[in-house]
Design a protein around this motif. Structure first.
Motif, PDB file in Angstrom:
ATOM      1  N   LEU A   1       0.815  -1.220   0.000  1.00  0.00           N
ATOM      2  CA  LEU A   1       0.000   0.000   0.000  1.00  0.00           C
ATOM      3  C   LEU A   1       0.843   1.261   0.000  1.00  0.00           C
ATOM      4  N   VAL A   2       1.899   1.258   0.822  1.00  0.00           N
ATOM      5  CA  VAL A   2       2.600   2.516   1.092  1.00  0.00           C
ATOM      6  C   VAL A   2       3.859   2.683   0.241  1.00  0.00           C
TER       7      VAL A   2
ATOM      8  N   LYS B   1       4.923   0.578  -2.448  1.00  0.00           N
ATOM      9  CA  LYS B   1       4.699   0.243  -3.853  1.00  0.00           C
ATOM     10  C   LYS B   1       5.972  -0.162  -4.590  1.00  0.00           C
TER      11      LYS B   1
ATOM     12  N   GLN C   1      -6.088  16.788   4.585  1.00  0.00           N
ATOM     13  CA  GLN C   1      -5.765  15.565   3.832  1.00  0.00           C
ATOM     14  C   GLN C   1      -6.648  14.405   4.292  1.00  0.00           C
ATOM     15  N   ASP C   2      -6.835  13.438   3.399  1.00  0.00           N
ATOM     16  CA  ASP C   2      -7.328  12.146   3.864  1.00  0.00           C
ATOM     17  C   ASP C   2      -6.149  11.177   3.862  1.00  0.00           C
ATOM     18  N   ASN C   3      -6.393   9.925   4.258  1.00  0.00           N
ATOM     19  CA  ASN C   3      -5.292   8.962   4.348  1.00  0.00           C
ATOM     20  C   ASN C   3      -4.545   8.848   3.021  1.00  0.00           C
ATOM     21  N   GLU C   4      -5.317   8.802   1.945  1.00  0.00           N
ATOM     22  CA  GLU C   4      -4.712   8.590   0.633  1.00  0.00           C
ATOM     23  C   GLU C   4      -3.817   9.763   0.254  1.00  0.00           C
ATOM     24  N   SER C   5      -4.326  10.983   0.444  1.00  0.00           N
ATOM     25  CA  SER C   5      -3.499  12.134   0.045  1.00  0.00           C
ATOM     26  C   SER C   5      -2.320  12.306   1.000  1.00  0.00           C
TER      27      SER C   5
ATOM     28  N   LEU D   1      -0.595   9.751   2.294  1.00  0.00           N
ATOM     29  CA  LEU D   1       0.428   8.814   1.800  1.00  0.00           C
ATOM     30  C   LEU D   1       1.052   9.338   0.505  1.00  0.00           C
ATOM     31  N   ALA D   2       0.212   9.920  -0.351  1.00  0.00           N
ATOM     32  CA  ALA D   2       0.723  10.439  -1.627  1.00  0.00           C
ATOM     33  C   ALA D   2       1.650  11.634  -1.413  1.00  0.00           C
TER      34      ALA D   2
ATOM     35  N   ASP E   1      -6.114   1.163   7.748  1.00  0.00           N
ATOM     36  CA  ASP E   1      -6.632   2.515   7.630  1.00  0.00           C
ATOM     37  C   ASP E   1      -6.489   3.272   8.955  1.00  0.00           C
TER      38      ASP E   1
ATOM     39  N   VAL F   1      -2.871   4.188   9.546  1.00  0.00           N
ATOM     40  CA  VAL F   1      -2.451   5.369   8.770  1.00  0.00           C
ATOM     41  C   VAL F   1      -2.978   6.633   9.453  1.00  0.00           C
TER      42      VAL F   1
END
Lengths: 498, 498
Positions: A95-96, A98, A245-249, A251-252, A325, A328
C-alpha cells in the motif's frame, strides 16, 4: 518443542489507544480556546486520561483466528514472523511503498539496527567497504566494524547524498583498498543526524548510479512517517494543509521510498515500529527481493528466530483492531505531534537567541534555509554593543525525524580567534563544549559520533574546527525544552566568551 | 527517542496460570480415581479450564514499581535488559547455579540460539575451530558456519563428552589446521540429541582439561529443569521421590551447572525461558565473567538491543507474581509433565515392539541401560518364527530433555545383509527410512542433522551404516503418539522386510 499446556499465559490483553487519539493539525494558539490548549494536548500528557479499547489474545486456538492465539504465538515460530505479521507487513509495504518489482517479500527483524546488522552480515565479507552518508547513524557503523567492514563516506547536501560525489567515489575507486563498494547504507528520510529528506528526483539519480556500479541499496527508514511541513517562524505560520488531507493524500504527499523506483530488486528497505508504535516492541521488517529474504530468514533462524511472540501478537492485535486505515490515521496524528514539538523547540530557540535566515548555496546544507543564531544582547543597556553580535551556531530546521543538527561556529572560539592550536592530548573543541553542556544538565549527541570517517587512515573532520551537536526534540516536556535551551545559551556564552 | 504519549498501549494485562498448576508426581494408574485421570491431567489439556490470576502492567510510572511500566518497557532500554529482568536473572543464577567465582554478571539475549550466536561472534575469528559433542544441536553449527568456524567433534558416552577423547584431541592438535580450539560448545543436560545428563564428576574432569588447555566453555542448558527420574518399565515403576521433595531439595537434586565449579570465570552459561515459560517469549540470559558480559552487551546494542519490552515486562510481571519460589514450584510441576510424557512414549514403544534391556559398556551409550527393540510376531500363529526376531533399533531412555535418540540397526537392512553397496547418488539408508516415515505421516529429525562432522574433509559417519532418528515426546497427544509409534513400526517392517 514444549507443549502449549505448560505456557503459563492463559491470555494476554491490552487497553489500546484509539487510532484518532491525536489531532490532525496543531491549531494556531490564537484559534484555540485557551492559548495553551494545543500545547497541553501535546505536552501536558496524562496517561490516566487516554481513551482506549480492550483487546484480548487468548491461548486457545479458534477457527478463523489466523494464528492470533498464544498457543501459536508462544510456540517456536518461523523466522519470517507470525502469519499475521507476514500478512500485515506485506499489505503495508504494498500500500505505502509500492515496490516497482514484482516478486518482493517481507521478512521480520527486531528493529532496524538488527535489520541492518543482518544485511551487513549477509552482504559483506571481511575487508569489504560500504558506502554511507558522511554523517550517519553510529550504530550502523558499530554493527559493521566487528566484521571488518570499512566505510566510504559520501558528501551530503540539503537533500541527502550528493550524486556527483557518489559517482566520483565509485568511478575513481582505488582497487588496492579491496573490491569496489557494492552496498550503500542510507537513512534517506529524517537523515540521521542532519534531518534531511531525500525527494524522489534525488533518489532516481542515486538509484541510476547504483545500477551503473551494481550497488545494493539498504534503505533504513525509521522516520519515514515523521515527514513534516516546512518550518515557518511563528509569526509567518499558516494553517497546515495536513488537516484537510485524507489517508490517501497523506500517503501520496510523502517522499516515496527507493522501492518505488526499484525495477531491479536491488533495494532492501528496513521498516520498524520503533518510532510509530514503540521502540520496546522490537519489531520491524525488511522489504526486498526473494534472494535476500531467503538469506535473511536463515540469519533469523540462527539468531533471534521469530521475534517475541507476545510482542508480535499484541502489535498485530492492535493492527487488527485499528485496521491499516486506522494505523495510517494514527501515523498522521503522531507526525503532527512531532511537528509541533519541532516548532516549539525552534520557536523557543528563536526567543532565546537572535535568529537570521538565509538560503545556503553550498556544503552540507546547500539548497536549504539555514538559520544562524546570535546571542541576544544581555540587556537593553548594551543593545548596540557590537561584540555580542557573534554567530554562535547554525542549523536547518529538519523536515523529518526527531532531531536538530546544529553546527557550532568554532571559528569564533577565542582559541581560534587567537590562532592558537589546542594541545594534542586535549579534548577537541567540540567535545569541550559537549562536556560543559552535559555538566550543565543537557545531554546532546556530539558530532564526531556521527562521522562516517572511521577508517584507519584518520581522514575526516577536525573536531577543533568543525563542531556539531544533535539535539532531540522528541522526548522532553516544554519546561525541560525551555530550561535546556537556556542552559545551552549560557554554556555557549561561556564557551565563546560572549 | 519517541515520547511515551504516542505509545498506543495504555496497559498490557494477562491471566496467568498459578505456579502449582501441575501436580508434583504422576500417580500410578492403579492409585488414581480413574485409570486415566493422570493421563487426562497431562494430555487431556483444555485451555478453557486453566486456573489463573490477573496481572497488569500499566503505562504510567509509579513510585516503587521498579521500572515495571510500559513507559519504561516500551522505550529504548539497555542491552542488559530491563531492571526487573536484570534483577531476576541475577537472583536466579545465584540461587540455582551458584557460580564459583565472585564477579559474575547476567546479561539478556533472545533465547539460547541467539545467545550462542553472540558468543561465537564474540569469541571466534574466521578460521577458528570450536569443540563440540560429536552429535550436537544443528543450529549451533549453523550459527558458526557463516563466520567460517570449523568444528572439532568429540566422542560421547552415556554421560556426555568423553574426557579421554577431549584430552587426546587437544594434546594432538595439528597446528596446520589453525590455532588450537579455545571454545567448547556443549549441551550437558538433555544432551541434544542423545538425552544424556552430565553429572558433576564428569563436569569436573572436563573443566580441568579446559583449564589445562585454556578452553572457554559455553554451556547451553535449555533442558536443565527437565531432569527426570530414571525410566523404569511400567511394571517395575515405583512412586517417584519427586513428590516428597521441597523446592530446596529439588534444586539440590539437579546435576550442578559447570558454573558451580568454575573458579576461573571461563564458563559462559546460557539459560532460556523457552522450555520453562514458552519459546515465543524469546528471552534468555548469559551468566558469565564481566569481561564477556561487557562484549555481549555491545553485541546486543548493535543487534536486537534490549529484548522485546512487552515480552520482558509480561514475563517479569509473571515472576513478580509467582516469586522465585513459585517459579521453582512451577519448574517441578512441568518436569513431571515431561517425565510422564517420556514414560508414556516408551511404555507405548514397549507395547508395540518387544524390548530387551542390557547395560551397554562401550560407545556413545557406555554406562547406560540400552533398550533393543524387536518386531513382535505378527500373530500367535507365527510366535516362534525365528525370522521376525530382528533387532530393529536401540535407544537409551533419556534422563532429561524432550527427545528419544534412536539408533536404527542398519546392519539388518536387506541391502547390508546382501553386502550390496548403495548407488552414489542415492539417499543414504538413514534418509531413505526418514523419507518413508515422513511420507507415512511421522516427522522425526534424521541423525545426520546432528552430526558435528561438518568439516570439508568429509570425515564422519557413513549414514548407510549408521542411522539415527531423534523423536520428540514433548508435544504430541497420547493418540498421536500411539498412532505415530504404530506408523513407525509399520515403516520399520517394510524397511527391514520383516
Amino acid at each position: 518443542m514444549p507443549h502449549e499446556s505448560v505456557f503459563p499465559f492463559h491470555n494476554v490483553q491490552a487497553d489500546i489507544l484509539l487510532p484518532d487519539s491525536f489531532p490532525l493539525s496543531s491549531p494556531r494558539e490564537s484559534e484555540a480556546a485557551s492559548p495553551l490548549s494545543w500545547l497541553w494536548r501535546i505536552f501536558g500528557y496524562d496517561p490516566t486520561k487516554e481513551k482506549t479499547t480492550h483487546v484480548v489474545v487468548p491461548k486457545a486456538r479458534s477457527e478463523g483466528d489466523g494464528g492470533m492465539n498464544l498457543a501459536t504465538a508462544l510456540q517456536y515460530g518461523p523466522a519470517t514472523g507470525m502469519a499475521a505479521t507476514q500478512k500485515f507487513t506485506a499489505s503495508f509495504s504494498e500500500l505505502v511503498f509500492k515496490p516497482a518489482f514484482a516478486d518482493w517479500k517481507t521478512i521480520v527483524q527486531t528493529g532496524n539496527t538488527d535489520g541492518w546488522s543482518r544485511c551487513a552480515r549477509m552482504l559483506c565479507n571481511p575487508g569489504d567497504t560500504i558506502i554511507a552518508e558522511e554523517w550517519t547513524y553510529p550504530s550502523a557503523l558499530a554493527s559493521a566494524a566487528p566484521i571488518h567492514i570499512n566505510v566510504l563516506p559520501i558528501a551530503l547536501d540539503g537533500i541527502g547524498i550528493r550524486p556527483d560525489a557518489l559517482r566520483e567515489a565509485l568511478a575513481n575507486w582505488d582497487e588496492s583498498k579491496g573490491r569496489r563498494p557494492h552496498i550503500m547504507y542510507t537513512v534517506p528520510i529524517g537523515q540521521n543526524p542532519s534531518g534531511a529528506t531525500m525527494d524522489i528526483q534525488r533518489k532516481k539519480e542515486i538509484y541510476d548510479i547504483c545500477v551503473e556500479y551494481d550497488v545494493i541499496i539498504v534503505e533504513d527508514d525509521p522516520y519515514y512517517f515523521l515527514q513534516m511541513d516546512e518550518y515557518a517562524p511563528k509569526a509567518a505560520r499558516t494553517e497546515s494543509a495536513q488537516a484537510s488531507q485524507d489517508n490517501e493524500s497523506f500517503l501520496a504527499s510523502l517522499a516515496p521510498s527507493f522501492l518505488a523506483i526499484d525495477t531491479q530488486g536491488r533495494v532492501i528497505r528496513l521498516d520498524t515500529f520503533s518510532k510509530t508504535v514503540a521502540p520496546g516492541v522490537r519489531l520491524g521488517w525488511c522489504t526486498c527481493a526473494p534472494l535476500f529474504a531467503e538469506r535473511l530468514e536463515r540469519i533469523g533462524e540462527t539468531s533471534t528466530q521469530s521475534p517475541c511472540g507476545l510482542g508480535q501478537s499484541l502489535v498485530m492485535r492492535l493492527m487488527q483492531e485499528w485496521t491499516i486505515d486506522g494505523y495510517v490515521r494514527w501515523l498522521r496524528g503522531i507526525r503532527v505531534q512531532y511537528g509541533a514539538r519541532r516548532d516549539f523547540f525552534i520557536d523557543t530557540v528563536s526567543e532565546v537567541f537572535s535568529l537570521e535566515r538565509r538560503v545556503c548555496t553550498q556544503g552540507v546544507w546547500a539548497g536549504s534555509d539555514v538559520y544562524t543564531a546570535y546571542a541576544r544582547p544581555r540587556s537593553s543597556m548594551f543593545m548596540s554593543e557590537k561584540s555580542t553580535r557573534k554567530a554562535l551556531f547554525e542549523f536547518v530546521p529538519p523536515s523529518s525525524g526527531m532531531f536538530v543538527w546544529m553546527k557550532l561556529n568554532l571559528a569564533e572560539h577565542p582559541l581560534r580567534l587567537r590562532g592558537a592550536e589546542p594541545g594534542e592530548d586535549e579534548l577537541s573543541l567540540e567535545m569541550q563544549f559537549w562536556t560543559q553542556l552535559a555538566e550543565g544538565g543537557v545531554l546532546a549527541a556530539p558530532g564526531w559520533f556521527f562521522s562516517a570517517y572511521v577508517n584507519e587512515d584518520g581522514s575526516g573532520p577536525d573536531f577543533d574546527r568543525e563542531g556539531h551537536l544533535r539535539i532531540s526534540f522528541s522526548n522532553a516536556s516544554t519546561e525541560e525544552m525551555r530550561k535546556g535551551i537556556k542552559i545551552f545559551e549560557k554554556t555557549l556564552r561561556e564557551f565563546f566568551a560572549v
